[in-house]
Design an enzyme around this catalytic site. Structure first.
Site, PDB file in Angstrom:
ATOM      1  N   ASP A   1      10.420   1.260 -10.090  1.00 25.65           N
ATOM      2  CA  ASP A   1       9.674   1.787  -9.225  1.00 25.65           C
ATOM      3  C   ASP A   1       8.150   2.230  -9.885  1.00 25.65           C
ATOM      4  OD1 ASP A   1       8.603   2.292  -6.472  1.00 25.65           O
ATOM      5  OD2 ASP A   1       9.871   4.157  -6.240  1.00 25.65           O
ATOM      6  N   GLU A   2       7.114   2.455  -8.931  1.00 21.68           N
ATOM      7  CA  GLU A   2       5.894   2.994  -9.485  1.00 21.68           C
ATOM      8  C   GLU A   2       5.281   1.896 -10.605  1.00 21.68           C
ATOM      9  OE1 GLU A   2       4.135   5.049  -7.734  1.00 21.68           O
ATOM     10  OE2 GLU A   2       5.922   5.922  -6.627  1.00 21.68           O
TER      11      GLU A   2
ATOM     12  N   CYS B   1      -2.498   0.117   8.827  1.00 21.88           N
ATOM     13  CA  CYS B   1      -3.796   1.099   8.936  1.00 21.88           C
ATOM     14  C   CYS B   1      -3.876   2.006  10.146  1.00 21.88           C
ATOM     15  CB  CYS B   1      -4.933   0.282   8.629  1.00 21.88           C
ATOM     16  SG  CYS B   1      -6.510   1.209   8.670  1.00 21.88           S
TER      17      CYS B   1
ATOM     18  N   GLY C   1       7.154   2.526   2.295  1.00 21.02           N
ATOM     19  CA  GLY C   1       8.579   2.355   2.028  1.00 21.02           C
ATOM     20  C   GLY C   1       9.104   1.729   1.126  1.00 21.02           C
TER      21      GLY C   1
ATOM     22  N   ALA D   1       0.775  -1.156   0.021  1.00 21.18           N
ATOM     23  CA  ALA D   1      -0.065  -0.053   0.046  1.00 21.18           C
ATOM     24  C   ALA D   1       0.917   1.259   0.048  1.00 21.18           C
ATOM     25  CB  ALA D   1      -0.968  -0.133   1.108  1.00 21.18           C
TER      26      ALA D   1
ATOM     27  N   CYS E   1      -5.821   2.164  12.203  1.00 21.89           N
ATOM     28  CA  CYS E   1      -6.452   1.146  13.257  1.00 21.89           C
ATOM     29  C   CYS E   1      -5.505   0.153  13.808  1.00 21.89           C
ATOM     30  CB  CYS E   1      -7.719   0.486  12.510  1.00 21.89           C
ATOM     31  SG  CYS E   1      -7.344  -0.970  11.551  1.00 21.89           S
TER      32      CYS E   1
ATOM     33  N   GLN F   1       2.893  -0.203 -10.755  1.00 26.90           N
ATOM     34  CA  GLN F   1       1.327  -0.352 -11.233  1.00 26.90           C
ATOM     35  C   GLN F   1       1.007   0.654 -12.284  1.00 26.90           C
ATOM     36  OE1 GLN F   1       2.710   1.319  -8.438  1.00 26.90           O
ATOM     37  NE2 GLN F   1       1.799   3.491  -8.556  1.00 26.90           N
TER      38      GLN F   1
ATOM     39  N   SER G   1      10.099   2.673  -1.853  1.00 23.83           N
ATOM     40  CA  SER G   1      11.196   3.403  -2.632  1.00 23.83           C
ATOM     41  C   SER G   1      12.654   3.138  -1.623  1.00 23.83           C
ATOM     42  CB  SER G   1      10.784   4.783  -2.757  1.00 23.83           C
ATOM     43  OG  SER G   1       9.742   4.949  -3.552  1.00 23.83           O
TER      44      SER G   1
ATOM     45  N   CYS H   1      -6.813  -0.633   5.856  1.00 16.61           N
ATOM     46  CA  CYS H   1      -7.105  -2.267   5.895  1.00 16.61           C
ATOM     47  C   CYS H   1      -8.471  -2.166   5.257  1.00 16.61           C
ATOM     48  CB  CYS H   1      -6.878  -2.555   7.263  1.00 16.61           C
ATOM     49  SG  CYS H   1      -8.294  -2.327   8.272  1.00 16.61           S
TER      50      CYS H   1
END
EC number: 2.7.1.21
Lengths: 187, 187, 187, 187
Positions: free
Chosen positions: A82-83, A140, A14, A10, A142, A85, A16, A177
């Site tokens: 990196d990146e 998250c 960290g 997500a 939470c 997606q 990178s 989450c």
């Protein structure tokens, strides 16, 4: 055997930092690596990989037209990207071929799903083809593991619709989450 | 926290054996599970989960119209679902909601990519949303880990094109490593 | 590269089923494997690997004197070894050497800790040397992941002391999560 | 459920970078963490966690007498502990209890085996008790995954014997794969 690796996480986990650490490890052994990041991601300047621990390096950029098979990689020890997606499915296929036909390890870092909970196409292909998949974990608010993202507008209200990619005000994206992602929805 | 799990593998790795073992483990503790498999997969009879170690159990079936949120799961301890690559993206979302809104663990078993090297849509969504992803490993005839599939025609010639899903003569599908998958191609 | 693998789990997780499935996978490809189990474990007869799904195969046995380097493994594709927690540290070292000096993959299955929460020496060495470690997960009666064991006497009272190894009445051992293991203790 | 985590790696893999990144992630969410490192490790000054990417933070130190259960952790979100191979078995047990009886997540980073290929006792216990084990991967000069260590004398000759712990000239330790570790030995 050279492999295609996907390290997914997500936002704000960290990724990178880990990429830069691996680059450092290779270079400390006298090996050469090549870094790529998405041209579209110019949050810290175009062609920069920036860690939340305040480390930054220059990287080559890829856009949707970039052909990874066209490159000459000499005696590179590995590609760090990196990146990931933001890769197209075709580009994931190119990187998979690089790993297996040219025996060049390719280590990609990126997200899995967008703020609507839908896979990034590049991530879906990486998850389906990579020989080595690992999660970089973060939490998250939470306390549970964050695996999803939510997006808010300027007033802090959660958005459920809109384009998948919108680079910019990072403070409007939050890693959460799945329980927090679905909270308030009935099922 | 209940989770959505994806156990992915190449064909012939023993996914169904693992599913049946987990069902057994739950039931040995007096807990109830519910088994699903794809209606389309009738290699061993419709609604059967069959292990290569000659164990078989009946299962409910899902087709593309099945609505997993419409079910009443009483005090089920978990859902175990085989052939999960045949889920639609919407169904993966339903199962993800079941896990997080109704706190019902959902453990899916399936493939990642087809004989063309393209992700099954259901697998892509599972890989993007599952909180817990694990590979069930098996080997290629060359000894490396098998992660891809090839398909041959009746004469044993490799096919590169055709529909993603074609249930039937299993002997025409082979689990291979990525190097064997790309062998003979230039890159 | 051949590797030493350790698949660890709590009791009753289905380790032997997985071992037998992997043996089947190799043999279905025309490859030869060799099975070992601990001589000390005679719950189902000496030299038997027995799955909770009612599958059983004969296996060679090892005791503390067995020298794995003395064997001639011909063109074996891999060694599969059950009850690996009973290996001595020296034997783990032998198997590690087999994997790397003779390029023979060795896949071990076993427990991690005993009913007192102390590592089995063989398990400690396997966890420290294996190149590939994976957990076979099972659950505690409370629903969390089981990682520990407790032992009870004939009257069902929990025992905290006694010898590490006591083969026999399996019903006196229970796989539990760490919270249940420590329940009732102050910390 | 709070867990005991073990992130293990060979030397020079970037363990401390990951620890510092996780500390940053917690703190960016307004959560408090506490850092520990081994008193014995004074390569960069006593009570310092130092990343190879030139980031450093102060940490509390533990020696073999330290009692982790004696601490008052207030509303700490987690404990992050570096050089965990130097923990005693008793201390690993204390940290395991902290995680489960006080619901305080404990994330440990450390090595597995020494230059003789023998487990550090603290590592053996962590690997046997941790609910979540992950490898931080790095490579051997030969390109394979490094999992072992060798030690050389001032003249660069490999040492096979000596005390397990000798803090000091780091350049005499090298992370290697198991094949390079055993190279030259007969088996």
């Amino acid at each position: 055997m050279a492999k295609l690796f996907y390290r997914y996480a997500a936002m704000n986990s960290g990724k990178s930092t880990m990429l830069l650490q691996i680059a450092h490890n290779y270079e400390a052994m006298g090996k050469q690596v090549r870094l790529f990041t998405a041209a579209i991601d110019d949050r810290y300047g175009r062609g920069k990989i920036t860690s939340r621990l305040d480390i930054q390096r220059d990287a080559d950029t890829f856009d949707a037209e970039h052909d990874f098979l066209a490159g000459d990689y000499g005696d590179l020890a590995c590609i760090l990207l990196d990146e990931a997606q933001f890769l197209t499915p075709q580009q994931v296929r190119q990187l998979h071929r690089l790993a297996h036909s040219r025996k060049l390890p390719v280590i990609c870092f990126g997200l899995r799903s967008d703020f609507r909970g839908e896979p990034f196409p590049g991530a879906a292909w990486l998850l389906a083809l990579a020989e080595d998949i690992e999660e970089i974990k973060t939490i998250c608010t939470c306390g549970r593991k964050a695996t999803m993202h939510i997006r808010t507008d300027a007033a802090g209200r959660r958005l459920h619709h809109g384009p998948q990619v919108e680079i910019g005000d990072e403070s409007r994206y939050h890693a959460v989450c799945a329980e927090c992602f679905y909270a308030g929805e009935s099922a």
